[in-house]
Design a protein around this motif. Structure first.
Motif, short mmCIF file in Angstrom:
data_model
loop_
_atom_site.label_atom_id
_atom_site.label_comp_id
_atom_site.label_asym_id
_atom_site.label_seq_id
_atom_site.Cartn_x
_atom_site.Cartn_y
_atom_site.Cartn_z
N ASP A 63 0.86 -1.17 0.00
CA ASP A 63 0.00 0.00 0.00
C ASP A 63 0.91 1.23 0.00
O ASP A 63 2.13 1.08 -0.15
CB ASP A 63 -0.98 -0.04 1.19
N LYS A 90 2.97 -4.90 3.43
CA LYS A 90 2.21 -5.09 4.67
C LYS A 90 2.86 -6.19 5.49
O LYS A 90 2.88 -7.36 5.07
CB LYS A 90 0.77 -5.44 4.34
N ARG A 109 7.28 0.07 9.85
CA ARG A 109 7.30 -1.23 9.18
C ARG A 109 8.71 -1.73 8.90
O ARG A 109 8.91 -2.92 8.66
CB ARG A 109 6.52 -1.16 7.86
#
Length: 478
Positions: free
Chosen positions: A227, A232, A266
């Motif tokens: 994204d 993810k 992340r």
């Protein structure tokens, strides 16, 4: 640009006049051509060299240029049909397929016909390339002592040190190999890290060249969705568990095609997940030097935050210079470095020393930071021009993420739009765009197109290209 145009124009003029001379007939002297066409001696020399390369002219030192004798036409009467059997006889049992689908790569490499706006290009337009600085660097490099001797297999120590400083962290010159462009470095990395038949996790969507590399090595690309904040982590962990993969390939900075940047929260997660899976992360840091003027501080490469040798880093000079300036870095820590080195030596021996010396001359010159600043400002202007034109003329196209680096936009088409039909209609209208389908290793979630703003001549061409794309869209949706 003016010199290149003059060479081409003069070559065209001389080509048209060749019929005035009999075979072996002497052409006017270089001095006469300089006076007649009012061009420089360099232009004359290059134009004659071009005709000589085409087999139309023969140049004889001290004597001049002569029209070449026509080459005899050779008609092939052989029968090559036997090759169909030889090339496919073992196809059912071979571990690594010998057929390679390069269509996705060729889509961004093929030059469109004259007059077509190039929204499908993957490199800087010649007007943005540091041609003068590269030429000067190559000239200086050629005069360096030992410039034409064999370089160290790993690359010149000074160039390895320069790449290492750019990566940062614990990476030193000893952990860097100089490679012949990012595509070659990625190929070496995948061959080193995964056996034929193994799964390899890739971002979805991802660069078609990566999918081609994986499939050519007999690997099975497994998509992990991204994204605007990058891959993810929860889906990455699921993919490692489900497949047992030992490699994940990603572009954490200005991902191709989405332009996404892996979010700070992340980054550590991706490294932890890979380390827990006993897997490598191949970091393709391909456009770090194509940051836009309005971007904030860039995150460091993942390799700079990795003390455990999880990351195999690939960085390249090509995107920021020229498609022919194929110099890159392949960096890794631990035993894997020796495997990477061995594969690279077997495949390519080494990157030619004059090119490595030229790279050192270029990045060490005052022209290098000036070039990067110029490109940074120009790419922002082009990005803003394309974004504004699309929002004005084609508000139906969704732009989920406007990047602050790289050279393209990723647009989602309205539901029901035939992606292939739009690409074909756009080409008929005089603008080349890249379809979204080749960027997926599985079925795509929607129809999409990639629009490059770096390969065109300037903002006027961007505006005209969007106008032509609008006409194509109206045709398809009518």
């Amino acid at each position: 640009m003016q010199e290149r145009s003059s060479v081409s124009d003069l070559a065209d003029q001389l080509r048209q006049e060749l019929n005035r001379y009999s075979p072996d007939g002497k052409l006017p002297s270089s001095r006469a051509l300089v006076e007649r066409f009012r061009v420089s001696p360099v232009t004359v020399s290059r134009a004659l060299a071009q005709l000589a390369a085409e087999g139309l002219v023969i140049t004889r030192p001290g004597a001049g240029a002569f029209r070449a004798r026509p080459r005899p036409v050779v008609t092939s009467t052989g029968d090559t049909s036997w090759q169909e059997v030889a090339l496919s006889a073992d196809a059912a049992t071979e571990a690594v397929p010998r057929t390679v689908d390069a269509s996705g790569v060729l889509a961004s490499l093929a030059a469109p016909p004259p007059g077509v706006v190039e929204f499908n290009g993957g490199y800087l337009h010649p007007s943005l390339q540091p041609e003068r600085a590269m030429g000067a660097a190559l000239s200086r490099a050629g005069r360096r002592p030992g410039a034409w001797s064999r370089p160290p297999m790993e690359g010149l120590p000074e160039l390895r040190e320069w790449f290492a400083r750019g990566i940062g962290g614990a990476i030193g010159a000893a952990e860097v190999l100089v490679a012949a462009g990012g595509q070659t470095a990625l190929t070496t990395a995948l061959r080193a890290l995964a056996p034929p038949g193994a799964p390899v996790l890739v971002e979805s969507p991802t660069y078609p060249g990566m999918l081609a590399i994986a499939r050519a090595a007999g690997l099975r690309p497994v998509p992990v969705p991204v994204d605007p904040d990058g891959v993810k982590p929860e889906l990455l962990a699921d993919a490692f568990r489900a497949t047992g993969a030992r490699v994940f390939v990603c572009q954490p900075l200005f991902q191709n095609p989405t332009g996404a940047v892996l979010a700070p929260e992340r980054r550590g997660e991706v490294l932890r997940i890979a380390r827990d899976a006993g897997a490598f992360v191949v970091e393709d840091d391909f456009v770090r030097r194509l940051v836009h003027e309005d971007a904030g501080p860039l995150p460091r490469p993942l390799a700079a935050e990795d003390p455990d040798g999880v990351v195999v880093h690939v960085g390249s000079l090509t995107k920021a210079t020229s498609p022919s300036f194929r110099v890159s870095a392949l960096a890794a820590r631990g035993p894997v470095l020796e495997r990477l080195r061995a594969i690279q030596v077997v495949d390519t021996f080494f990157v030619p020393r004059p090119l490595q010396e030229a790279a050192l001359e270029l990045v060490g010159s005052p022209a290098w930071p000036r070039h990067l600043r110029t490109v940074s400002a120009e790419l922002k202007t082009r990005r803003d021009t394309m974004t504004a034109a699309l929002r004005l003329r084609l508000p139906e196209l969704a732009l989920p993420h406007i990047p602050f680096g790289g050279y393209h936009l990723w647009a989602r088409l309205p539901d029901g739009t035939d992606e292939s039909a739009l690409v074909a209609a756009a080409l008929r209208a005089g603008v080349a765009v890249t379809p979204g389908r080749p960027y997926y290793s599985a079925e795509p979630p929607a129809a999409q197109i990639r629009l490059s703003f770096a390969a065109v001549a300037g903002t006027e061409e961007i505006t005209e290209g969007v106008r032509r794309l609008t006409a194509a869209y109206d045709e398809v949706r009518a």
